[in-house]
Enzyme design. Structure first.
Site, PDB file in Angstrom:
ATOM      1  N   ASP A   9      50.972  47.638  36.791  1.00 58.32           N
ATOM      2  CA  ASP A   9      49.602  47.972  37.212  1.00 58.32           C
ATOM      3  C   ASP A   9      49.628  48.394  38.683  1.00 58.32           C
ATOM      4  OD1 ASP A   9      46.935  48.106  37.672  1.00 58.32           O
ATOM      5  OD2 ASP A   9      46.487  45.994  37.323  1.00 58.32           O
ATOM      6  N   ASP A 103      46.164  53.833  35.703  1.00 54.97           N
ATOM      7  CA  ASP A 103      47.070  53.124  36.609  1.00 54.97           C
ATOM      8  C   ASP A 103      47.769  51.937  35.946  1.00 54.97           C
ATOM      9  OD1 ASP A 103      44.818  51.642  36.298  1.00 54.97           O
ATOM     10  OD2 ASP A 103      44.569  51.109  38.393  1.00 54.97           O
ATOM     11  N   GLU A 104      47.833  51.938  34.634  1.00 51.75           N
ATOM     12  CA  GLU A 104      48.456  50.804  33.922  1.00 51.75           C
ATOM     13  C   GLU A 104      49.311  51.297  32.768  1.00 51.75           C
ATOM     14  OE1 GLU A 104      45.873  47.320  32.775  1.00 51.75           O
ATOM     15  OE2 GLU A 104      44.377  48.669  33.610  1.00 51.75           O
TER      16      GLU A 104
END
Lengths: 473, 88
Positions: A9, A103-104
């Site tokens: 993350d 973003d993960e």
């Protein structure tokens, strides 16, 4: 077999990207807004979070908490590029890499960790590569566990730049230290219902039987909650090339001010129709279900029409109270369109959404469409009867959806020459826009307005489109 | 807070191309802006985007006094100085 799942993350992604791009911002509280003049903070830097500023904060509240906060308008092109590079790095460690959001990523390294000796070497290598290949400010929090649920919980334990491992031994103790909403899959609505039943922690949730949960939450959610409380999650990591086909294509937009002019609302609607159909055409799809949503401003600033609506249909508190009080009616006269309509549509004008006046209508057609003008004509027919335009409209949100999709290659060539000419025209416009950029050629109706363009703000419903269809790199 | 000054002018840039580099393939060394030679110390961030068929590179470079955002159009091979960011 014991799985090894790594969750990666990016920390405060948008804000960190801006701090990477501009060294002056490093070490300072930064808030990202969607554009200049917008009032919602869509991302806050680590420094701003220390002052209590959170994602979704109002700019006014954020300034009260942290007067020195620096507000920066978002640059989605920059974020999309960094996100793609982050995904490319993650993909190199296993073919089973699921892009969970911008973003993960979840990486199933069960079969591949031995090439790096163990999963922790992979985590450290990802951290190093991000720093060297993207920028030294880019940090990630990594979580390791035997399933997705616990891997995601693990990555949230130490921020920023952390690494946490949840084993079978410490899974329950980690869950018990966490808040109910810290776990992915337990949202605000479920949390509220659990708290109404006096369940505000994982030990309390675990103490409830499956029968009790079934009675209050039904067959699906009871099992889901029962498993979450025990850290059980058997869901697989779905790689990018196995993302299921899109069920609908749509585009929504919230304006930063109320649109009080009917023409402005129609321009916005046309723009969203063009966006939706362009996306569908790029995916090679056409649809025959059209949905339209309009939301008005809050009750404090409600228009004369809205006031009369509440006087006619009930008091404000009644309409706010529950979904059952929504007023709905069915309209059958839809005007003349050059294609057949299968079903009538339903309008719901209700004040259910945080004190806003909300309109939703849909229509199912006989023929598949992928043309912005046609979609707009249907949207016009849907909202023709809506009283939102009767007085001064106070529109704040618009959403257009195209559903019941099929692949264009399965459709027959149009029978009539006018339709074929229209199809050729759309094809030519698409070719020009692909060659020279979006909206090089666009409908005259959009003249004089700031055009809403495609933007990458997440990889959710249109994950396949974002990751596979947009030419990149 | 330091302010960003938007320039948006075409400039001449000396750059080093390295296809084997992991991060960016283009490393600007110096630029000629209004008859001034600006030497770059470091490449801070490079991102790409597409406008139609053209690939646009955005490169943020630091000199000893300021940061410069450069834009390289790989279709027209033109460099543009987008903005200058002070370092204080």
């Amino acid at each position: 077999m014991n799985r090894v799942i790594l969750h990666v993350d990016l920390n405060s992604f948008f804000a960190t990207a801006e701090q990477q791009a501009n060294p002056v911002l490093r070490g300072k509280p930064v808030g990202i807004t969607k554009a200049v003049g917008r009032t919602c903070i869509i991302a806050a830097s680590v420094e701003a979070k220390r002052w209590g500023v959170t994602t979704g904060s109002n700019v006014y509240d954020a300034r009260k908490l942290c007067p020195q906060i620096i507000l920066i308008p978002a640059d989605f092109d920059k974020y999309a590029d960094i996100s793609m590079r982050f995904i490319e790095i993650c993909k190199t460690y296993s073919p089973l890499c699921e892009v969970f959001s911008l973003d993960e990523c979840f990486i199933d390294v069960t079969e591949t960790e031995k090439f790096w000796h163990n999963v922790f070497n992979i985590a450290f290598e990802i951290k190093d590569r991000l720093r060297s290949e993207v920028g030294e400010r880019m940090t990630v929090s990594c979580g390791v566990s035997h399933n997705r649920l616990l891997a995601k919980l693990a990555s949230s334990q130490i921020k920023p730049d952390g690494l946490f491992w949840i084993t079978r031994d410490n899974a329950i103790s980690t869950l018990d230290k966490s808040d109910l909403t810290d776990v992915c899959g337990l949202g605000f609505a479920l949390n509220r219902r659990l708290r109404d039943l006096g369940i505000d922690s994982f030990p309390k949730l675990r103490s409830k039987s499956l029968v009790f949960l079934h009675k209050h939450f039904g067959p699906f959610w009871s099992k889901h909650l029962y498993n979450i409380a025990r850290g059980i999650d058997e869901s697989p990591v779905v790689p990018t090339d196995e993302i299921p086909d899109a069920k609908s294509v749509g585009r929504t937009y919230t304006t930063h001010r109320d649109l009080t002019n009917k023409d402005e609302v129609l321009q916005l609607m046309r723009n969203l129709c063009e966006e939706t159909t362009a996306k569908a055409r790029m995916m090679g799809l056409a649809g025959r279900y059209v949905g339209l949503t309009l939301r008005g401003s809050s009750l404090e600033t409600k228009s004369e029409y809205q006031k009369s609506f509440f006087e006619e249909n009930g008091t404000q508190s009644e309409t706010n109270s529950n979904v059952q009080n929504s007023k709905s009616k069915t309209v059958s006269n839809l005007g003349n369109l050059d294609f057949d309509i299968v079903s009538n549509f339903e309008i719901r004008a209700s004040n259910l959404y945080r004190g806003e006046l909300s309109f939703y209508g849909h229509r199912t057609l006989k023929n598949y469409i992928d043309d912005g003008k046609r979609l707009f004509d249907i949207c016009l027919a849907i909202c023709k009867e809506w009283s939102v335009f009767a007085a001064k409209p106070n529109v704040r949100f618009c959403g257009v959806t195209l559903g019941m999709l099929t692949e264009v290659r399965f459709l027959t060539t149009p029978l009539f020459s006018a339709d074929r000419r229209r199809q050729d025209l759309v094809k030519t416009i698409d070719q020009i826009n692909r060659r020279f950029g979006d909206y090089t050629v666009y409908p005259g109706q959009l003249l004089g307005m700031p055009i809403i363009r495609p933007e990458v703000n997440g990889y959710f419903g249109d994950k396949a489109y974002r990751l596979n269809f947009v030419p990149h790199g | 807070m330091a302010s960003d000054t938007f320039i948006n002018e075409q400039v001449s840039v000396w750059a080093f191309f390295d296809p084997s580099a992991a991060s960016s393939h283009i490393f600007p060394i110096a630029m000629n802006w209004r008859r001034r030679l600006v030497k770059f110390q470091k490449l801070i961030l490079s991102t790409t985007k597409r406008v139609g068929d053209a690939k646009i590179l955005n490169l943020i470079c630091a000199s000893d006094t300021a940061c410069f955002e450069l834009e390289y159009n790989s279709d027209s091979h033109l460099w543009r100085l987008v903005k200058v960011m002070s370092q204080e």
